[in-house]
Design a protein around this motif. Sequence first.
Motif: not given
Length: 739
Positions: A303-329
């Motif tokens: 349902e959520a198409r864009v997921i924005i989060g801090t560190r722990s969001a790397i563990f969010i399950p994604l139904a249709r993963p398309g890309a990962i972006i890390i700002d201020e890496e």
Amino acid sequence: MHSSSTDSQSIWHIAVPTPLHTGFDYLGPVHTPPPAAGVRVRVPFGRRLAIGILLEIKQQAAVEQKKLKPILNLIDVNPVLPPDLLALGRWASDYYHHPIGAVLHHMLPALVRQGLPAVAHTESIWRVAAAGKDLDPASLQRAPKQQALLVTLQQNPAGLAAEVLDAGHANWRPAMQALCDKGWAERASLAPVNTPRTVVQPAFDLNPDQQQALNAVCSNLNGFNRWLLEGVTGSGKTEVYLGIIEQVLALGRQALVLVPEIGLTPQLLQRFSSRLSVPITVIHSHLSDRQRLNAWLSAASGEARVIIGTRSAIFIPLARPGAIIIDEEHDGSFKQNDGFRYHARDLAIVRAQHLDIPVVMGSATPSLESLLNVQQARYQRLHLPVRTGPAQLPHITVLDARNTPAGQAISSPLQQRVRQHLAAGNQVLIFLNRRGYAPIYMCRACGWSADCQRCDAHMTVHRVRDLLCCHHCGAERPLPRNCPDCNLAELFVLGLGTEQVEEYFQEHFPDYKSVRIDRDTTRRKGQLEQSLQLAHSGTARILIGTQMLAKGHHFPQVTLVGILGIDQALFSADFRGPEYMAQLVTQVSGRAGRAERAGEVLIESRQPQHPLLHALITRGYRAFADAALAERQAAQLPPYTRMALIRAEAVSAQHALGFLAALRTQLQSNMQGSPILLLGPAPAPMERRAGRYRAHLLLQANQPRVLHSALQCVPVLVAGLPQRKSVRWSIDVDPSEMF
Ligand code: ADP
Ligand code: ZN
Ligand code: ZN
């Protein structure tokens, strides 16, 4: 296979959250069709019940089948951890040498960990109603509970969950009902995603550098690629992310965006939701457990198409993963520094590889690790060398602060420039990465100083709260007026904190409103938003703050940035000290002159000739980074070598050091002939913290493989050490701080 009565039962290999590094075998239920890995089960563990995760179903147990206990029940039909997250968890458990059960538990939202059904329940929230938005709370003077609630609600226009209200207001429900009856507050339910706008703002016409970066990434969205988007502050990196996300969405996929803790501002969300007409969910530490689960489910369902989060969001399950972006890496908040010590950027790369999708890391000040990865052609570099529009990068000057008289917060030249910029109608930003009034409180008569009783550290003076506070363990005491030792009224402060800077400006620039933004002024919910509002609107002309103010913000009217107190970073005990200093100075400087008005940056230092500082300001971050990389290579430090710290803490220094010395002896005989370097044990730079003594054993190797084969034996070796009983120990792979 033999046929005995137990044969129809299969062996379920379960990850249970314990300090032990293995999974455990149980007897699976007889008639269930085998569930997929990643489902939760309830199992007996020792004398308690535990919730575990099914790793696999095996034919053969490691121990005799008769000794196996049965699974109590299966909780899920569908896995709570999809295959890619299970794979990530296994990888992380191996790489960080953290128990698999603990890793998988860490990846789940609290309510899922506790065994609740993984289904969405909308949660009620309370929020201020239209009629109550501009109401003066003073009119509720005779109903103090309602008054306090109204203030809280006005500060949090998005609304608050019961759980959050419970924490701040005892027995708030009757007062809330009264507010609702008057039509000033209302109850609503909160969806985990926003309602997307139908009309969105059009994208900018990208400049050629932005366009080139966007094209490069989008030329291959169907495979694993690692990109480093290196763009100076204000060069339009966020626009490039938005362009990538649009294309990912057009393919029907989801985008996961990781941002630093203090990068997750209302402005950022506003920017994303005004540009993308899809449901967006945000994951951060202020969510209630229920909100977090709902957000997690909205990502898992697609349902959520864009997921924005801090560190722990790397563990969010994604139904249709398309890309990962890390700002201020490069940001330090991507590394978790207790318990499961992972780095979200590094895990993002592993996850993107498992998923076969691109990962884009952006920064104005890339970490030395990422720059070396570019040099070694593991990452592809995209470059945005100039600011967008008319904005120019600010001019940076170092001011010699050696002649500043004691008791004067800022040097006279800085004071003069502040006056000029304010008189010209601009805003100034004063950065000091130390909150409180002053870091030291001393007695002139007898030499007493306010020290923490539980840490090897001074306590910081907090004038506003009239307290001494230890920034390492949180201990607080009343601020004494007379010396506790000699009883004379000879106490004085030494050094500078943001409270003192604020006081200085209020005294010397009384005609200009100032706002201080640090952890003390933003503790309560909504305060940060309020203060940022003062800064953005231009109401506050002088912005004073710690690193909370340093990153990501766009203050178009700021033309002067003053940077105080960087000398201690130049002489840090940590080999990464100068890198962090350079990143912070560059990021803070990036707040100056972001619109039409040109900016300038003044850095106060008592070491104006320091070579690293000099390289940074005359030739920029990249020249600094190249010099720093050469130094790291010469000194055989990361990223040219790999490090791990084994940390131990105990009630006495002997216990902590003795445990590590014994472990070192064991490791040495185990690793004979291996080119691993063992350094220590040694006391930690701050040996005593919160009443416990801390020590390190440092492992270093040129090859990750060598490091990991040594770390692999550590849990087994520790299990054989009698000294283990008196210590708490942990492994920190790729430590980001040596304290
Ligand atoms: P960064 O993320 O690199 O710091 P931003 O993406 O925030 O930079 O961009 C800085 C400012 O420039 C923002 O106000 C943004 O709206 C604006 N901007 C970005 N790209 C363009 C463009 N191509 N044309 C005009 N303005 C732009
Ligand atoms: Zn004294
Ligand atoms: Zn302390």
